[in-house]
Design a protein around this motif. Structure first.
Motif, PDB file in Angstrom:
ATOM      1  N   VAL A  74       2.469  16.497   2.747  1.00 14.59           N
ATOM      2  CA  VAL A  74       3.325  16.812   3.882  1.00 14.59           C
ATOM      3  C   VAL A  74       2.563  16.623   5.190  1.00 14.59           C
ATOM      4  O   VAL A  74       3.140  16.235   6.218  1.00 14.59           O
ATOM      5  N   ALA A  75       1.248  16.856   5.153  1.00 11.99           N
ATOM      6  CA  ALA A  75       0.415  16.675   6.344  1.00 11.99           C
ATOM      7  C   ALA A  75       0.031  15.214   6.577  1.00 11.99           C
ATOM      8  O   ALA A  75      -0.744  14.915   7.492  1.00 11.99           O
ATOM      9  N   SER A  76       0.543  14.319   5.755  1.00 10.33           N
ATOM     10  CA  SER A  76       0.277  12.870   5.868  1.00 10.33           C
ATOM     11  C   SER A  76      -1.217  12.561   5.782  1.00 10.33           C
ATOM     12  O   SER A  76      -1.753  11.766   6.553  1.00 10.33           O
ATOM     13  N   ASP A  77      -1.877  13.192   4.817  1.00  9.33           N
ATOM     14  CA  ASP A  77      -3.299  12.938   4.576  1.00  9.33           C
ATOM     15  C   ASP A  77      -3.457  11.531   4.001  1.00  9.33           C
ATOM     16  O   ASP A  77      -3.154  11.286   2.836  1.00  9.33           O
ATOM     17  N   ALA A  78      -3.930  10.607   4.819  1.00  6.35           N
ATOM     18  CA  ALA A  78      -3.990   9.195   4.433  1.00  6.35           C
ATOM     19  C   ALA A  78      -4.964   8.927   3.298  1.00  6.35           C
ATOM     20  O   ALA A  78      -4.983   7.822   2.742  1.00  6.35           O
ATOM     21  N   ARG A  79      -5.775   9.927   2.926  1.00  6.79           N
ATOM     22  CA  ARG A  79      -6.659   9.745   1.783  1.00  6.79           C
ATOM     23  C   ARG A  79      -5.879   9.770   0.468  1.00  6.79           C
ATOM     24  O   ARG A  79      -6.388   9.337  -0.567  1.00  6.79           O
ATOM     25  N   LEU A  80      -4.657  10.262   0.524  1.00  7.36           N
ATOM     26  CA  LEU A  80      -3.796  10.293  -0.658  1.00  7.36           C
ATOM     27  C   LEU A  80      -2.957   9.021  -0.714  1.00  7.36           C
ATOM     28  O   LEU A  80      -2.215   8.727   0.228  1.00  7.36           O
ATOM     29  N   PRO A  81      -3.040   8.272  -1.790  1.00 13.60           N
ATOM     30  CA  PRO A  81      -2.162   7.099  -1.894  1.00 13.60           C
ATOM     31  C   PRO A  81      -0.689   7.432  -1.696  1.00 13.60           C
ATOM     32  O   PRO A  81       0.052   6.654  -1.100  1.00 13.60           O
ATOM     33  N   ALA A  82      -0.253   8.594  -2.172  1.00  9.91           N
ATOM     34  CA  ALA A  82       1.155   8.977  -2.024  1.00  9.91           C
ATOM     35  C   ALA A  82       1.561   9.113  -0.575  1.00  9.91           C
ATOM     36  O   ALA A  82       2.730   8.890  -0.220  1.00  9.91           O
ATOM     37  N   LEU A  86      -0.936   3.741  -8.197  1.00 10.53           N
ATOM     38  CA  LEU A  86      -1.739   3.464  -7.008  1.00 10.53           C
ATOM     39  C   LEU A  86      -2.782   4.573  -6.895  1.00 10.53           C
ATOM     40  O   LEU A  86      -2.504   5.666  -6.394  1.00 10.53           O
ATOM     41  N   PHE A  87      -3.972   4.307  -7.407  1.00  7.91           N
ATOM     42  CA  PHE A  87      -5.028   5.304  -7.479  1.00  7.91           C
ATOM     43  C   PHE A  87      -5.971   5.198  -6.284  1.00  7.91           C
ATOM     44  O   PHE A  87      -6.150   4.108  -5.721  1.00  7.91           O
ATOM     45  N   PRO A  88      -6.591   6.311  -5.896  1.00  4.31           N
ATOM     46  CA  PRO A  88      -7.577   6.247  -4.807  1.00  4.31           C
ATOM     47  C   PRO A  88      -8.648   5.202  -5.077  1.00  4.31           C
ATOM     48  O   PRO A  88      -9.230   5.157  -6.170  1.00  4.31           O
ATOM     49  N   GLY A  89      -8.869   4.323  -4.105  1.00  5.05           N
ATOM     50  CA  GLY A  89      -9.908   3.313  -4.216  1.00  5.05           C
ATOM     51  C   GLY A  89      -9.565   2.111  -5.066  1.00  5.05           C
ATOM     52  O   GLY A  89     -10.387   1.203  -5.217  1.00  5.05           O
ATOM     53  N   SER A  90      -8.357   2.027  -5.618  1.00  4.70           N
ATOM     54  CA  SER A  90      -8.012   0.912  -6.505  1.00  4.70           C
ATOM     55  C   SER A  90      -7.554  -0.308  -5.710  1.00  4.70           C
ATOM     56  O   SER A  90      -7.069  -0.187  -4.583  1.00  4.70           O
ATOM     57  N   PRO A  91      -7.707  -1.503  -6.265  1.00  3.35           N
ATOM     58  CA  PRO A  91      -7.377  -2.738  -5.533  1.00  3.35           C
ATOM     59  C   PRO A  91      -5.936  -2.815  -5.049  1.00  3.35           C
ATOM     60  O   PRO A  91      -5.668  -3.369  -3.979  1.00  3.35           O
ATOM     61  N   ALA A  92      -4.997  -2.247  -5.811  1.00  6.13           N
ATOM     62  CA  ALA A  92      -3.582  -2.372  -5.453  1.00  6.13           C
ATOM     63  C   ALA A  92      -3.238  -1.708  -4.128  1.00  6.13           C
ATOM     64  O   ALA A  92      -2.226  -2.042  -3.511  1.00  6.13           O
ATOM     65  N   LEU A  93      -4.074  -0.789  -3.659  1.00  6.34           N
ATOM     66  CA  LEU A  93      -3.802  -0.134  -2.389  1.00  6.34           C
ATOM     67  C   LEU A  93      -3.798  -1.112  -1.228  1.00  6.34           C
ATOM     68  O   LEU A  93      -3.132  -0.879  -0.210  1.00  6.34           O
ATOM     69  N   GLU A  94      -4.539  -2.199  -1.374  1.00  8.95           N
ATOM     70  CA  GLU A  94      -4.663  -3.167  -0.279  1.00  8.95           C
ATOM     71  C   GLU A  94      -3.762  -4.383  -0.457  1.00  8.95           C
ATOM     72  O   GLU A  94      -3.814  -5.314   0.347  1.00  8.95           O
ATOM     73  N   GLU A  95      -2.921  -4.383  -1.480  1.00  7.55           N
ATOM     74  CA  GLU A  95      -2.020  -5.516  -1.722  1.00  7.55           C
ATOM     75  C   GLU A  95      -0.954  -5.563  -0.633  1.00  7.55           C
ATOM     76  O   GLU A  95      -0.311  -4.555  -0.326  1.00  7.55           O
TER      77      GLU A  95
END
Length: 227
Positions: A203-211, A146-155
């Motif tokens: 740990v800071a829940s940075d939503a820019r990170l897929p993880a 699950l990479f930044p900006g990849s289509p699978a993030l929105e599945e």
């Protein structure tokens, strides 16, 4: 955002010991509940020492179903294959007792992902519920494939999809958030001080990170600082 508990270790041996002790705890819980144990494995190089260590243990192999969180669309014999790495490290100990669910159910990657999705639903329910998911975290914050900006993030419907990788890398097959979010436990495996900043952001829940977008209730990060 779900919170992530961090467990930091000064050396790889302590990292291995704690992960193994926590695995036994999870296995014992499933034994008491009289249900099989389903675990999704991480690829990459970080978990190789862990898999080799586990391969030597007297685990209840007959009760464990091993899956793979993501895979590069390359032959299993390719050095980049997660399945090849897992079979060569974790699978060498238990031999025929090692049950690993391969992504390679078709010569077409989209069909292979669809078949994996179907296998998940049949074996783990709808939605599928893993007892344990092991994941890595890349320097860009990706996890599984699950990479930044990849289509699978929105599945939001499929539990397994084909997903492009950045930089001209091979196409990937990956579990999606609808699958990862329902896991009983998610463990991030991290090694090296170079990952300090990405650990802080996770740990800071940075939503820019897929993880950081995984919603499973029990999330842990096991960090071997000198790994």
């Amino acid at each position: 955002m779900a919170s992530v508990a961090v467990f930091s270790f000064p050396d790889p041996d302590a990292w291995l010991d704690r992960l193994t002790a926590d695995l036994w705890t999870r296995l014992d819980e499933n034994r008491k509940a009289r249900r099989p144990f389903h675990v999704a494995l991480s690829g990459g190089t970080t978990p190789i020492p862990l898999y080799r260590y586990w391969a030597k243990l007297d685990l209840p192999w007959e009760t464990i179903d091993w899956w793979i969180g993501d895979e590069r669309w390359v032959p299993v014999t390719d050095p980049r294959s997660n399945e090849g790495m897992i079979r060569g490290s974790l699978g060498v100990g238990p031999g025929d007792r090692f049950r690993l669910r391969s992504w390679h159910g078709s010569e077409d990657p989209s069909e292979a992902a669809r078949l994996y999705d179907r296998a998940l639903r049949e074996a783990l329910g709808d939605p599928p519920v893993f007892d344990l998911v092991l994941l890595g975290v890349g320097e860009d914050g990706h996890t599984a494939s699950l990479f930044p900006g990849s289509p699978a993030l929105e599945e939001r419907e499929a539990y397994a999809v084909a997903n492009p990788a950045p930089g001209g890398s091979p196409l990937r097959l990956t579990l999606t958030y609808p699958c990862l979010d329902t896991a009983r436990s998610v463990w991030f495996l991290v090694a090296g001080r170079s990952k300090e900043k990405i650990v802080e952001r996770l740990v800071a829940s940075d939503a820019r990170l897929p993880a950081a977008r995984i919603q499973a209730g029990d999330q842990r990060l096991y960090w071997s600082q000198n790994g």
